[in-house]
Design a protein around this motif. Sequence first.
Motif, mmCIF file in Angstrom:
data_model
loop_
_atom_site.group_PDB
_atom_site.id
_atom_site.type_symbol
_atom_site.label_atom_id
_atom_site.label_comp_id
_atom_site.label_asym_id
_atom_site.label_seq_id
_atom_site.Cartn_x
_atom_site.Cartn_y
_atom_site.Cartn_z
ATOM 1 N N PHE A 1 14.715 11.474 4.039
ATOM 2 C CA PHE A 1 13.295 11.817 4.040
ATOM 3 C C PHE A 1 12.476 10.903 3.125
ATOM 4 N N SER A 2 13.076 9.853 2.592
ATOM 5 C CA SER A 2 12.376 9.043 1.584
ATOM 6 C C SER A 2 11.092 8.426 2.126
ATOM 7 N N ALA A 3 11.079 7.933 3.347
ATOM 8 C CA ALA A 3 9.846 7.350 3.909
ATOM 9 C C ALA A 3 8.770 8.425 4.078
ATOM 10 N N ASP A 4 9.165 9.607 4.523
ATOM 11 C CA ASP A 4 8.215 10.707 4.682
ATOM 12 C C ASP A 4 7.667 11.151 3.331
ATOM 13 N N ILE A 5 8.517 11.191 2.339
ATOM 14 C CA ILE A 5 8.091 11.603 1.002
ATOM 15 C C ILE A 5 7.124 10.577 0.417
ATOM 16 N N LYS A 6 7.381 9.291 0.642
ATOM 17 C CA LYS A 6 6.445 8.255 0.189
ATOM 18 C C LYS A 6 5.097 8.420 0.888
ATOM 19 N N LEU A 7 5.122 8.746 2.185
ATOM 20 C CA LEU A 7 3.882 8.951 2.927
ATOM 21 C C LEU A 7 3.143 10.181 2.390
ATOM 22 N N MET A 8 3.879 11.240 2.069
ATOM 23 C CA MET A 8 3.243 12.426 1.487
ATOM 24 C C MET A 8 2.584 12.076 0.156
ATOM 25 N N PHE A 9 3.287 11.329 -0.676
ATOM 26 C CA PHE A 9 2.702 10.927 -1.956
ATOM 27 C C PHE A 9 1.458 10.068 -1.746
ATOM 28 N N SER A 10 1.515 9.166 -0.787
ATOM 29 C CA SER A 10 0.370 8.306 -0.505
ATOM 30 C C SER A 10 -0.837 9.136 -0.063
ATOM 31 N N MET A 11 -0.583 10.116 0.790
ATOM 32 C CA MET A 11 -1.663 10.978 1.267
ATOM 33 C C MET A 11 -2.246 11.811 0.123
ATOM 34 N N ILE A 12 -1.393 12.348 -0.712
ATOM 35 C CA ILE A 12 -1.861 13.128 -1.861
ATOM 36 C C ILE A 12 -2.678 12.232 -2.801
ATOM 37 N N GLN A 13 -2.209 11.013 -3.023
ATOM 38 C CA GLN A 13 -2.928 10.068 -3.891
ATOM 39 C C GLN A 13 -4.313 9.761 -3.312
ATOM 40 N N ASP A 14 -4.376 9.484 -2.007
ATOM 41 C CA ASP A 14 -5.671 9.192 -1.380
ATOM 42 C C ASP A 14 -6.580 10.416 -1.371
ATOM 43 N N TYR A 15 -5.989 11.592 -1.242
ATOM 44 C CA TYR A 15 -6.777 12.823 -1.338
ATOM 45 C C TYR A 15 -7.312 12.964 -2.768
ATOM 46 N N TRP A 16 -6.439 12.742 -3.741
ATOM 47 C CA TRP A 16 -6.787 12.902 -5.150
ATOM 48 C C TRP A 16 -7.934 11.973 -5.548
ATOM 49 N N ASN A 17 -7.868 10.704 -5.103
ATOM 50 C CA ASN A 17 -8.907 9.755 -5.502
ATOM 51 C C ASN A 17 -10.135 9.804 -4.585
ATOM 52 N N GLY A 18 -10.105 10.672 -3.564
ATOM 53 C CA GLY A 18 -11.281 10.895 -2.721
ATOM 54 C C GLY A 18 -11.435 9.966 -1.543
ATOM 55 N N SER A 19 -10.489 9.060 -1.333
ATOM 56 C CA SER A 19 -10.641 8.123 -0.223
ATOM 57 C C SER A 19 -10.208 8.711 1.120
ATOM 58 N N TYR A 20 -9.458 9.818 1.110
ATOM 59 C CA TYR A 20 -9.061 10.480 2.360
ATOM 60 C C TYR A 20 -9.182 11.982 2.170
ATOM 61 N N ARG B 1 -2.029 11.663 11.573
ATOM 62 C CA ARG B 1 -3.435 11.235 11.486
ATOM 63 C C ARG B 1 -3.664 10.367 10.254
ATOM 64 N N TYR B 2 -3.073 10.772 9.150
ATOM 65 C CA TYR B 2 -3.228 9.998 7.918
ATOM 66 C C TYR B 2 -2.603 8.611 8.073
ATOM 67 N N ALA B 3 -1.401 8.547 8.641
ATOM 68 C CA ALA B 3 -0.731 7.254 8.816
ATOM 69 C C ALA B 3 -1.569 6.334 9.704
ATOM 70 N N ALA B 4 -2.174 6.875 10.754
ATOM 71 C CA ALA B 4 -3.040 6.075 11.632
ATOM 72 C C ALA B 4 -4.271 5.599 10.863
ATOM 73 N N TRP B 5 -4.876 6.480 10.071
ATOM 74 C CA TRP B 5 -6.039 6.116 9.253
ATOM 75 C C TRP B 5 -5.677 5.010 8.267
ATOM 76 N N LYS B 6 -4.536 5.163 7.622
ATOM 77 C CA LYS B 6 -4.098 4.195 6.621
ATOM 78 C C LYS B 6 -3.847 2.827 7.270
ATOM 79 N N GLU B 7 -3.232 2.833 8.419
ATOM 80 C CA GLU B 7 -2.972 1.585 9.138
ATOM 81 C C GLU B 7 -4.290 0.914 9.538
#
Length: 139
Positions: free
Chosen positions: A48-67, A121-127
């Motif tokens: 699950f490491s790739a999924d966990i990295k994606l979750m962290f990325s989404m949380i980070q973007d949520y935290w900083n307000g960009s997503y 949806r987040y992965a598509a937005w990020k790409e």
Amino acid sequence: MALFSQKNARKQLNAEAEKVSRADLEALLERQRSIEEKVKGSGKLNRFSADIKLMFSMIQDYWNGSYRDVPWKSIAAMAGALLYVMNPLDFIPDLILGIGFVDDVGVVALCLKLVESDLHRYAAWKEYKEELTQTAQAD
């Protein structure tokens, strides 16, 4: 009866997600590296490491307000699952060789199932965002 069932995973995930506050996101993001290292070293969670990295990325973007195109419930579920993985003394303590990560795997798998469409949806937005950045840099 299974040692750790989907019902138990849902119960643990709901319990963790209900406790998550916005302040917990900051603490979770500060522990990202140690959680990712734990996942890499756990064998069972490593898939699950790739999924966990994606979750962290989404949380980070949520935290900083960009997503922000995601319900708080999904952010809380992901944070709850990651906080659960971080806890070595959870439903089945991680110290028990052979089965210590079974509950962590169950909680992460259930979380991914619950937030799958939000992650896609987040992965598509990020790409798309990365493509825009690359195009802008090329100009």
